[in-house]
Design an enzyme around this catalytic site. Structure first.
Site, mmCIF file in Angstrom:
data_model
loop_
_atom_site.group_PDB
_atom_site.id
_atom_site.type_symbol
_atom_site.label_atom_id
_atom_site.label_comp_id
_atom_site.label_asym_id
_atom_site.label_seq_id
_atom_site.Cartn_x
_atom_site.Cartn_y
_atom_site.Cartn_z
ATOM 1 N N HIS A 53 22.878 -7.241 10.068
ATOM 2 C CA HIS A 53 23.074 -8.693 10.113
ATOM 3 C C HIS A 53 23.991 -9.114 8.972
ATOM 4 O O HIS A 53 24.381 -8.298 8.148
ATOM 5 C CB HIS A 53 21.741 -9.452 10.104
ATOM 6 C CG HIS A 53 20.919 -9.291 8.852
ATOM 7 N ND1 HIS A 53 20.388 -8.087 8.436
ATOM 8 C CD2 HIS A 53 20.523 -10.202 7.920
ATOM 9 C CE1 HIS A 53 19.708 -8.264 7.321
ATOM 10 N NE2 HIS A 53 19.773 -9.535 6.976
ATOM 11 N N HIS A 55 23.797 -11.137 6.277
ATOM 12 C CA HIS A 55 23.422 -11.548 4.907
ATOM 13 C C HIS A 55 24.132 -10.702 3.852
ATOM 14 O O HIS A 55 24.331 -9.504 4.020
ATOM 15 C CB HIS A 55 21.907 -11.459 4.713
ATOM 16 C CG HIS A 55 21.172 -12.600 5.348
ATOM 17 N ND1 HIS A 55 19.835 -12.540 5.696
ATOM 18 C CD2 HIS A 55 21.591 -13.853 5.693
ATOM 19 C CE1 HIS A 55 19.467 -13.692 6.226
ATOM 20 N NE2 HIS A 55 20.509 -14.505 6.250
ATOM 21 N N HIS A 168 14.504 -3.388 3.098
ATOM 22 C CA HIS A 168 13.981 -3.697 1.749
ATOM 23 C C HIS A 168 12.724 -2.900 1.427
ATOM 24 O O HIS A 168 11.959 -2.546 2.318
ATOM 25 C CB HIS A 168 13.622 -5.186 1.636
ATOM 26 C CG HIS A 168 14.802 -6.105 1.623
ATOM 27 N ND1 HIS A 168 15.395 -6.525 0.461
ATOM 28 C CD2 HIS A 168 15.494 -6.679 2.630
ATOM 29 C CE1 HIS A 168 16.415 -7.329 0.754
ATOM 30 N NE2 HIS A 168 16.496 -7.446 2.076
HETATM 31 FE FE FE Z 1 17.996 -8.609 3.191
HETATM 32 ZN ZN ZN Z 2 18.552 -10.650 5.501
#
Ligand code: FE
Ligand code: ZN
Length: 252
Positions: A53, A55, A168
């Protein structure tokens, strides 16, 4: 298929994929140039950059890496204006090759409107970005709770042994949240021991598997009667239970 886990920024993971047969090197979500390049240098090349994505903590290495290695950048077609340097546009369900490795794009909106996962079915591996985490799910930023609920349901259908590589290292705080609302879950208590020992040794808690997540990840278990009891939502729909949990996690 060799995977190297690259720690980036505070708690991000980028993943280098080496395909030995045709010597193709790819990276998933390069958060930053320096940490990624340190690992890429061993291979002296980078053929593909794949983004789950748009970000910044998933694409910030794109342009510098592309410049240095002349890599091709792969991402979701509707995010062509938001993914820096994008070359190859993917659609939901599309089959793509990187060397001899085949993956399928699975569209999983919710965290963002253009979030995708890369599923290497033959290898039983999926990269889920910020949608499915170990013991958690991503925040709903651009989509709706229903989008995220549907996206997680897609991922739940994958074979149990599928290894999950997420964006993450949020496992410990996710685990604390799961235990708060699912305190009697024995699988969760077992997981706590494993996770603590990994973190103590400064090792990633990644990958997890779909099977493990189904037993422990509260966001995949809105049908569970124990969780419903704790939430006082015995007669609500699965989607309502999921939404409640997502709201509670936002303020946890
Ligand atoms: Fe992230
Ligand atoms: Zn993100």
């Amino acid at each position: 298929m060799k995977i190297e886990i690259i720690k980036c920024l505070n708690d991000n993971y980028s993943y280098l994929i080496f395909e030995e047969e045709t010597n193709i090197v790819s990276i998933i979500d390069p958060s930053e140039f320096v940490s990624c390049d340190r690992v890429i240098q061993k291979y002296k090349k980078l053929d593909y950059i794949l983004n789950t994505h748009h970000h910044a903590d998933h694409v910030d290495g794109n342009i510098e890496l592309k410049k240095k290695y002349n890599s091709k950048i792969i991402g979701y077609h509707n995010d062509k204006d938001r993914i820096p340097g994008i070359d190859i546009l993917l659609k939901d369900g599309q089959i793509q090759k990187i060397g001899n490795l085949v993956f399928k794009t699975i569209f999983i909106p919710g965290h963002t409107k253009g979030h995708i996962a890369f599923h290497f079915k033959d290898k039983k591996i999926i990269f889920t970005g910020d949608t499915l985490f170990s013991l958690g799910c991503g925040r709903v930023f651009e989509g709706t709770h229903l989008d995220m609920f549907n996206s997680l349901n897609k991922l739940k259908m994958l074979p149990l042994e599928t290894k999950v590589y997420c964006g993450h290292e949020y496992t410990k705080s996710n685990l604390d949240f799961c235990l708060k609302y699912d305190p009697n879950n024995l699988s969760l208590k077992e997981k706590l021991i494993k996770v603590n020992s990994k973190i103590k040794s400064n090792l990633p808690t990644i990958p997890t598997t779909i099977g493990e997540e189904l037993k422990t990840n509260i966001f995949l278990r809105p049908d569970d009667s124990e969780i419903r009891k704790v939430l006082n939502l015995k007669n609500s729909s699965n989607q309502e239970v999921f939404s409640k949990l997502r709201d509670l996690k936002d303020i946890f």
